[in-house]
Each structure stands twice: as structure tokens, then as C-alpha cells.
Design an enzyme around this catalytic site. Structure first.
Site, PDB file in Angstrom:
ATOM      1  N   GLN A  64      10.174  -3.951   3.846  1.00  0.00           N
ATOM      2  CA  GLN A  64       9.998  -4.855   2.617  1.00  0.00           C
ATOM      3  C   GLN A  64      10.283  -6.154   2.960  1.00  0.00           C
ATOM      4  OE1 GLN A  64      11.984  -1.709   0.044  1.00  0.00           O
ATOM      5  NE2 GLN A  64      10.492  -2.696  -1.163  1.00  0.00           N
ATOM      6  N   CYS A  87       9.177  -0.223  -7.585  1.00  0.00           N
ATOM      7  CA  CYS A  87       9.380  -0.632  -6.334  1.00  0.00           C
ATOM      8  C   CYS A  87       9.187  -2.166  -6.121  1.00  0.00           C
ATOM      9  CB  CYS A  87       8.149  -0.201  -5.277  1.00  0.00           C
ATOM     10  SG  CYS A  87       8.219  -0.466  -3.548  1.00  0.00           S
ATOM     11  N   LEU A  88      10.456  -2.675  -5.412  1.00  0.00           N
ATOM     12  CA  LEU A  88      10.488  -4.080  -5.356  1.00  0.00           C
ATOM     13  C   LEU A  88       8.919  -4.980  -4.701  1.00  0.00           C
ATOM     14  CD1 LEU A  88      14.155  -4.616  -4.081  1.00  0.00           C
ATOM     15  CD2 LEU A  88      13.136  -4.797  -6.359  1.00  0.00           C
ATOM     16  N   HIS A 129      12.973   7.438  -1.716  1.00  0.00           N
ATOM     17  CA  HIS A 129      12.227   6.332  -1.869  1.00  0.00           C
ATOM     18  C   HIS A 129      12.204   5.339  -0.453  1.00  0.00           C
ATOM     19  CE1 HIS A 129       9.991   2.985  -4.557  1.00  0.00           C
ATOM     20  NE2 HIS A 129      10.580   2.310  -3.392  1.00  0.00           N
ATOM     21  N   GLU A 130      13.578   5.278  -0.252  1.00  0.00           N
ATOM     22  CA  GLU A 130      13.585   4.117   1.131  1.00  0.00           C
ATOM     23  C   GLU A 130      13.204   4.798   2.249  1.00  0.00           C
ATOM     24  OE1 GLU A 130      13.787   1.087   0.247  1.00  0.00           O
ATOM     25  OE2 GLU A 130      14.662   1.614  -1.690  1.00  0.00           O
ATOM     26  N   HIS A 149       9.494   4.458   2.463  1.00  0.00           N
ATOM     27  CA  HIS A 149       9.084   3.255   3.201  1.00  0.00           C
ATOM     28  C   HIS A 149       9.141   3.135   4.600  1.00  0.00           C
ATOM     29  CE1 HIS A 149       8.435   0.426  -0.221  1.00  0.00           C
ATOM     30  NE2 HIS A 149       9.525   0.748  -0.778  1.00  0.00           N
ATOM     31  N   GLY A 161      17.750  -0.390  -3.510  1.00  0.00           N
ATOM     32  CA  GLY A 161      17.507   0.088  -2.373  1.00  0.00           C
ATOM     33  C   GLY A 161      16.264  -1.098  -1.657  1.00  0.00           C
TER      34      GLY A 161
END
Length: 195
Positions: free
Chosen positions: A76, A118-119, A160-161, A164, A71
Site C-alpha cells: 500500500q 481499505c486505505l 485484511h493485511e 494485501h 492496518g
């Protein structure tokens, strides 16, 4: 959200080849890391649905695959918009690609505590309590409204997204002790020039 699945070298090589073929003509955005203020502010609603937005979504998929995630949210990659992409197959199934513009959770049920990363916070993971099932309402890259239900990893990726897009990082779901430990480690990495 990074992919937590581990696989054999053969499967990994296959995914890499698929990702390279998919992203050959795509822009790979650098992932914004924790500490950048854009990650902690809510994104603006997507209002313009055009070819440029569709291209951005495809570039986001390519960037996500390159970072080995499942995701990716627009903040991000430095864009403060309510846009995210999700593919829990890691690019193995083109039908699994989901573009979420202006998503909102309309129903959630059950609870599952799983490890999450998380990226934007590479190298750090923690156990986060999320709904086992969620139904979200969103728009696709053409502006068409749809609803989709996800369970387990897909539900976790949706939550999660969407977090963000609301300026919330998974760190905020961790215990204060775990969160402070990660923040101190990141501060140390920053001082060493490694963050």
C-alpha cells in the site's frame, strides 16, 4: 484498513495531537490506490532484518495514523514485501503496535460479517465475512518469530493485511454485483481525474 470507529471531536483532537507528535520525525508515505498493479501481486518475503526495516515499520505506522487506519501493508506504500503493521487503537496505546513480517494464519475459527474498508480504496466499504478469531505466526522487525491471537477487529485487521500481502483486496470478498458497482464508480472517478 481504515478505522471504522467514530468518536467525539475531543477524542479526535487528542488522536491527531498524538499522531502529530509520533510522526514528527517520520516519513509519511502516500497510500497507493486501487488500480496500481502492486496491490494485486503477492509480496516478496522479508529476508533482511535491520535498522532500515525498523525505520520503515515506524514510517508505516506514521503513514497509517495519518490516513486514520488500523492496518497498513507494504504494497500500500509501493513496496512489494511481506510486511504489515497493525494498531487497532489508532495510536492511543503504543503497546498495541504490531509489526508483521512474513505473517501467516495458522488457525482461524468462527465467522463474523462486518463492514470493512481499505486505505487503498478510499470512500468505499462493504460487508466481508472473516474469522472471529485468528492465530498468526510472524516475525517482528528484528526477525524474531512470534505467534499472536486476535479476535474481532484485530482478527479482521490481521486477515485484511495478510490478504494485501497475498495480492488480494477486500473487493474480492464482496459479491460480484457490489464489486462491479465499486469498480464502475472508481472508473468514473478516474475519468474525472479524482482518483
Amino acid at each position: 484498513m481504515p478505522d471504522k470507529l467514530t468518536s467525539s471531536e475531543a477524542a479526535s483532537a487528542e488522536v491527531t495531537e498524538t499522531q502529530q507528535a509520533t510522526s514528527a520525525a517520520r516519513k509519511i508515505y502516500p497510500i497507493v490506490k486501487y488500480g496500481d498493479p502492486i496491490l494485486e501481486k503477492p509480496g516478496a518475503p522479508v529476508k533482511k532484518f535491520d535498522a532500515e526495516l525498523e525505520q520503515l515499520a515506524e514510517d508505516m505506522f506514521a503513514s497509517m495514523y495519518a490516513a486514520q487506519g488500523v492496518g497498513l501493508a507494504a504494497p500500500q506504500i509501493g513496496k512489494s514485501w511481506r510486511l504489515a503493521v497493525v494498531d487497532v487503537t489508532g495510536g492511543k496505546n503504543p503497546e498495541a503496535k504490531i509489526v508483521l513480517a512474513n505473517p501467516e494464519i495458522i488457525h482461524a475459527e468462527g465467522e463474523v460479517r462486518e463492514e470493512e474498508g481499505c486505505l487503498s480504496i478510499p470512500g468505499f466499504r462493504g460487508y466481508v465475512l472473516r474469522p472471529q478469531f485468528v492465530t498468526i505466526k510472524a516475525q517482528n522487525a528484528k526477525g524474531e518469530t512470534f505467534e499472536i491471537r486476535g479476535e474481532n477487529l484485530l482478527a479482521r485487521a490481521f486477515c485484511h493485511e495478510i490478504d494485501h500481502l497475498n495480492g488480494i483486496l477486500f473487493l474480492q470478498h464482496l459479491s460480484m454485483l457490489k464489486r462491479d458497482l465499486i469498480k464502475r464508480k472508481i472508473k468514473k472517478l478516474r475519468k474525472q481525474g479524482e482518483w
